[in-house]
Design a protein around this motif. Structure first.
Motif, mmCIF file in Angstrom:
data_model
loop_
_atom_site.group_PDB
_atom_site.id
_atom_site.type_symbol
_atom_site.label_atom_id
_atom_site.label_comp_id
_atom_site.label_asym_id
_atom_site.label_seq_id
_atom_site.Cartn_x
_atom_site.Cartn_y
_atom_site.Cartn_z
ATOM 1 N N GLU A 1 -12.841 -6.124 -5.145
ATOM 2 C CA GLU A 1 -14.293 -6.345 -5.276
ATOM 3 C C GLU A 1 -14.900 -6.702 -3.918
ATOM 4 O OE1 GLU A 1 -16.648 -6.311 -8.139
ATOM 5 O OE2 GLU A 1 -15.045 -4.852 -8.342
ATOM 6 N N GLY B 1 -4.923 -17.373 -5.042
ATOM 7 C CA GLY B 1 -5.740 -17.298 -3.822
ATOM 8 C C GLY B 1 -6.737 -16.155 -3.837
ATOM 9 N N GLY B 2 -7.114 -15.722 -5.028
ATOM 10 C CA GLY B 2 -7.981 -14.540 -5.177
ATOM 11 C C GLY B 2 -7.091 -13.361 -5.551
ATOM 12 N N LEU C 1 -5.656 -29.081 -3.342
ATOM 13 C CA LEU C 1 -7.014 -28.534 -3.389
ATOM 14 C C LEU C 1 -7.323 -28.193 -4.844
ATOM 15 C CD1 LEU C 1 -9.526 -27.404 -1.793
ATOM 16 C CD2 LEU C 1 -8.385 -25.184 -1.913
ATOM 17 N N LEU D 1 3.479 -14.312 -8.108
ATOM 18 C CA LEU D 1 2.212 -15.066 -8.030
ATOM 19 C C LEU D 1 1.232 -14.438 -7.037
ATOM 20 C CD1 LEU D 1 0.731 -17.730 -6.344
ATOM 21 C CD2 LEU D 1 0.465 -17.402 -8.802
HETATM 22 C C1 LIG Z 1 1.161 -21.064 -9.479
HETATM 23 C C2 LIG Z 1 -0.308 -21.170 -9.217
HETATM 24 C C3 LIG Z 1 -0.779 -22.056 -8.247
HETATM 25 C C4 LIG Z 1 -2.154 -22.183 -8.021
HETATM 26 N N1 LIG Z 1 -2.589 -23.137 -7.135
HETATM 27 C C5 LIG Z 1 -3.930 -23.415 -7.073
HETATM 28 C C6 LIG Z 1 -4.416 -24.517 -6.292
HETATM 29 O O1 LIG Z 1 -3.648 -25.214 -5.619
HETATM 30 N N2 LIG Z 1 -5.749 -24.794 -6.334
HETATM 31 C C7 LIG Z 1 -6.631 -24.043 -7.062
HETATM 32 O O2 LIG Z 1 -7.817 -24.357 -7.057
HETATM 33 N N3 LIG Z 1 -6.199 -22.985 -7.795
HETATM 34 C C8 LIG Z 1 -4.878 -22.653 -7.817
HETATM 35 N N4 LIG Z 1 -4.431 -21.595 -8.577
HETATM 36 C C9 LIG Z 1 -5.397 -20.808 -9.327
HETATM 37 C C10 LIG Z 1 -5.567 -19.383 -8.863
HETATM 38 O O3 LIG Z 1 -6.310 -19.339 -7.663
HETATM 39 C C11 LIG Z 1 -6.218 -18.605 -10.012
HETATM 40 O O4 LIG Z 1 -5.231 -18.468 -11.019
HETATM 41 C C12 LIG Z 1 -6.745 -17.271 -9.607
HETATM 42 O O5 LIG Z 1 -7.836 -17.414 -8.742
HETATM 43 C C13 LIG Z 1 -7.182 -16.424 -10.824
HETATM 44 O O6 LIG Z 1 -8.002 -17.158 -11.679
HETATM 45 P P1 LIG Z 1 -7.667 -17.223 -13.268
HETATM 46 O O7 LIG Z 1 -6.241 -17.579 -13.408
HETATM 47 O O8 LIG Z 1 -8.662 -18.099 -13.912
HETATM 48 O O9 LIG Z 1 -7.838 -15.752 -13.781
HETATM 49 P P2 LIG Z 1 -9.241 -15.004 -14.269
HETATM 50 O O10 LIG Z 1 -10.262 -15.311 -13.261
HETATM 51 O O11 LIG Z 1 -9.469 -15.466 -15.672
HETATM 52 O O12 LIG Z 1 -8.804 -13.540 -14.226
HETATM 53 C C14 LIG Z 1 -7.962 -12.927 -15.207
HETATM 54 C C15 LIG Z 1 -7.725 -11.477 -14.795
HETATM 55 O O13 LIG Z 1 -9.001 -10.792 -14.736
HETATM 56 C C16 LIG Z 1 -9.199 -10.236 -13.462
HETATM 57 N N5 LIG Z 1 -10.619 -10.318 -13.097
HETATM 58 C C17 LIG Z 1 -11.401 -11.418 -13.007
HETATM 59 N N6 LIG Z 1 -12.637 -11.087 -12.602
HETATM 60 C C18 LIG Z 1 -12.633 -9.747 -12.409
HETATM 61 C C19 LIG Z 1 -13.614 -8.798 -11.987
HETATM 62 N N7 LIG Z 1 -14.837 -9.187 -11.615
HETATM 63 N N8 LIG Z 1 -13.267 -7.478 -11.941
HETATM 64 C C20 LIG Z 1 -12.016 -7.088 -12.271
HETATM 65 N N9 LIG Z 1 -11.035 -7.935 -12.668
HETATM 66 C C21 LIG Z 1 -11.351 -9.249 -12.739
HETATM 67 C C22 LIG Z 1 -8.345 -11.089 -12.530
HETATM 68 O O14 LIG Z 1 -8.025 -10.383 -11.345
HETATM 69 C C23 LIG Z 1 -7.130 -11.358 -13.397
HETATM 70 O O15 LIG Z 1 -6.261 -10.256 -13.338
HETATM 71 C C24 LIG Z 1 -3.065 -21.406 -8.761
HETATM 72 C C25 LIG Z 1 -2.591 -20.489 -9.711
HETATM 73 C C26 LIG Z 1 -1.241 -20.377 -9.952
HETATM 74 C C27 LIG Z 1 -0.769 -19.421 -11.019
#
Ligand SMILES: Cc1cc2nc3c(=O)[nH]c(=O)nc-3n(C[C@H](O)[C@H](O)[C@H](O)COP(=O)(O)OP(=O)(O)OC[C@H]3O[C@@H](n4cnc5c(N)ncnc54)[C@H](O)[C@@H]3O)c2cc1C
Length: 380
Positions: free
Chosen positions: A372, A364-365, A126, A359
């Motif tokens: 939030e 997954g959010g 995905l 992780l």
């Molecule tokens: C090992 C791994 C596997 C994954 N697999 C998939 C996959 O199969 N498919 C897929 O689509 N994605 C996948 N992901 C992505 C994952 O869903 C995202 O990493 C996650 O949603 C967070 O997004 P980001 O890393 O861009 O962090 P950001 O969105 O940049 O956030 C950085 C930090 O800021 C915080 N933050 C962001 N917005 C707010 C807010 N409004 N208020 C307060 N704090 C906030 C976050 O909680 C986090 O602590 C994977 C990630 C990892 C590490």
């Protein structure tokens, strides 16, 4: 012991057979797969042969005709693989890549993608997250431009589980200039010309191929649009509920196993003339950890029961995800502590379990996003 609701005797029979298979066929290889930073694709075929890739899917697509409770059993048991990366690769295929095809796909898409995915012949991923769009899904920038007979896709996804091995990527794209949640659609993108992947190194989940995927002028035919045009945000939201519940169930399975193993270690390991469990501080710690496992399972099973009953338990699923992911990481850290120096060693399962559990509060959010959502649900 009678099964814990919402599970029945039938689910417990499935649990016993899935556990036997996992302990026999997967767990003995976990250490090697983690070291090799890859688990073999054949694992999908082996799971399929046991009927484990299609538990919740209808028989006409090769599934077992079961429901989400059967799937829940498998998710809990996958913790016994002993490799978070392997469980994650299988989980991404079963819990996040194939459900949108089942729910939103055309009959032809189900025959072309879902049926072979259940047979273990095609592996799915995905693709939502991008370098500039994680928590803020609506900021995604991968574009699909209309051309004769379909679309041309350009952009980049990142952190995608199964991102190297996947034969097809259920991909979120922008199909309109409209901002925000509007104008997002999903395309079933086959690996082929213009699709390239690069595997990423990470703290845990070593056996899984988390990757960036680049799309360069990738032609996607008309019939590969999944769901309604410009209505993909609905699909994302629908998918999240089961993904988050699945993560909670995975955490409960992993916590239960870690507790059992750590209690056994504490009963055997001697210090100051007694087993570790004979020391009150350790005994109390294990009592607290057992309470945490129980609390997490109660909250998760309640959300699961509501989900299976057809409610839309946004509050309960969000709370289950929030509670279990941090609790699981904290429990693994305490289990590591009880193992002393051994806990820090690669040869013991616990250092891997602790790394793998980190992780949970991100993927997954994240925890912050769960809070939030709860803020909105609780009208704060
Ligand atoms: C090992 C791994 C596997 C994954 N697999 C998939 C996959 O199969 N498919 C897929 O689509 N994605 C996948 N992901 C992505 C994952 O869903 C995202 O990493 C996650 O949603 C967070 O997004 P980001 O890393 O861009 O962090 P950001 O969105 O940049 O956030 C950085 C930090 O800021 C915080 N933050 C962001 N917005 C707010 C807010 N409004 N208020 C307060 N704090 C906030 C976050 O909680 C986090 O602590 C994977 C990630 C990892 C590490």
């Amino acid at each position: 012991m009678p099964p814990t609701p919402p599970f029945s005797d039938e689910h417990e029979q499935l649990r016993a057979s899935a556990r036997g298979f996992i302990e026999r066929e997967l767990a003995p290889h976990a250490q090697r797969w983690e070291e090799e930073r890859w688990f073999p694709d054949e694992v999908f075929g082996k799971l399929a042969a046991q009927g484990l890739l299609g538990l919740k899917y209808p028989e006409r697509y090769g599934g077992q005709g079961g429901d989400y409770l059967h799937e829940a059993v498998l998710i809990e048991e996958l913790a016994r693989t002993g490799s978070g990366g392997t469980a994650a690769g299988i989980g991404a295929h079963v819990n996040i890549a194939t459900p949108p095809i089942w729910k939103f796909g055309t009959e032809e898409q189900k025959q072309r993608y879902l049926a072979p995915a259940i047979r273990g012949e095609l592996i799915g991923a995905l693709g939502i997250t991008e370098p500039g769009a994680g928590s803020d899904v609506a900021a995604l920038r991968t574009r699909a431009d209309r051309v004769d007979g379909g679309w041309v896709v350009n952009g980049e996804k990142t952190y995608i589980t199964n991102g190297v091995r996947a034969h097809f990527i259920v991909t979120a794209v922008k199909t309109s200039e409209q901002g925000g949640h509007h104008g997002i659609s999903f395309l079933l993108v086959d690996r082929g010309e213009g699709v390239s992947s690069a595997k990423l190194e990470k703290l845990g989940w070593h056996a899984s191929d988390t990757a960036t995927i680049s799309f360069e002028d990738v032609f996607v035919p008309e019939e590969n649009l999944l769901g309604e045009l410009n209505d993909g945000f609905k699909l994302i939201m629908a998918n999240f509920q089961w993904e988050r519940l699945a993560m909670a169930l995975g955490a409960v399975g992993a916590m239960q196993l870690a507790w059992e193993r750590t209690a056994e270690f504490a009963r055997e390991r001697q210090a100051f003339g007694r087993p570790l469990s004979g020391h009150q501080a350790i005994r109390h710690k294990l009592a607290d950890l057992a309470t945490s496992v129980y609390t997490c399972s109660c909250v998760t099973y309640d959300a699961l029961r509501r989900f299976v009953d057809g409610e839309e338990p946004l509050r309960e699923v969000t709370m289950a995800k929030l509670l279990t992911q941090r609790a699981s990481f904290e429990l693994m850290d305490e289990c590591l502590q009880i193992h002393g120096g051994a806990g820090y060693m690669r040869e013991y399962w616990v250092e891997r379990a602790a790394r793998d559990a980190r992780l949970g509060p991100i993927g997954g959010g994240s925890d912050e996003i769960m809070r939030e959502i709860l803020g909105r649900v609780l009208a704060l």
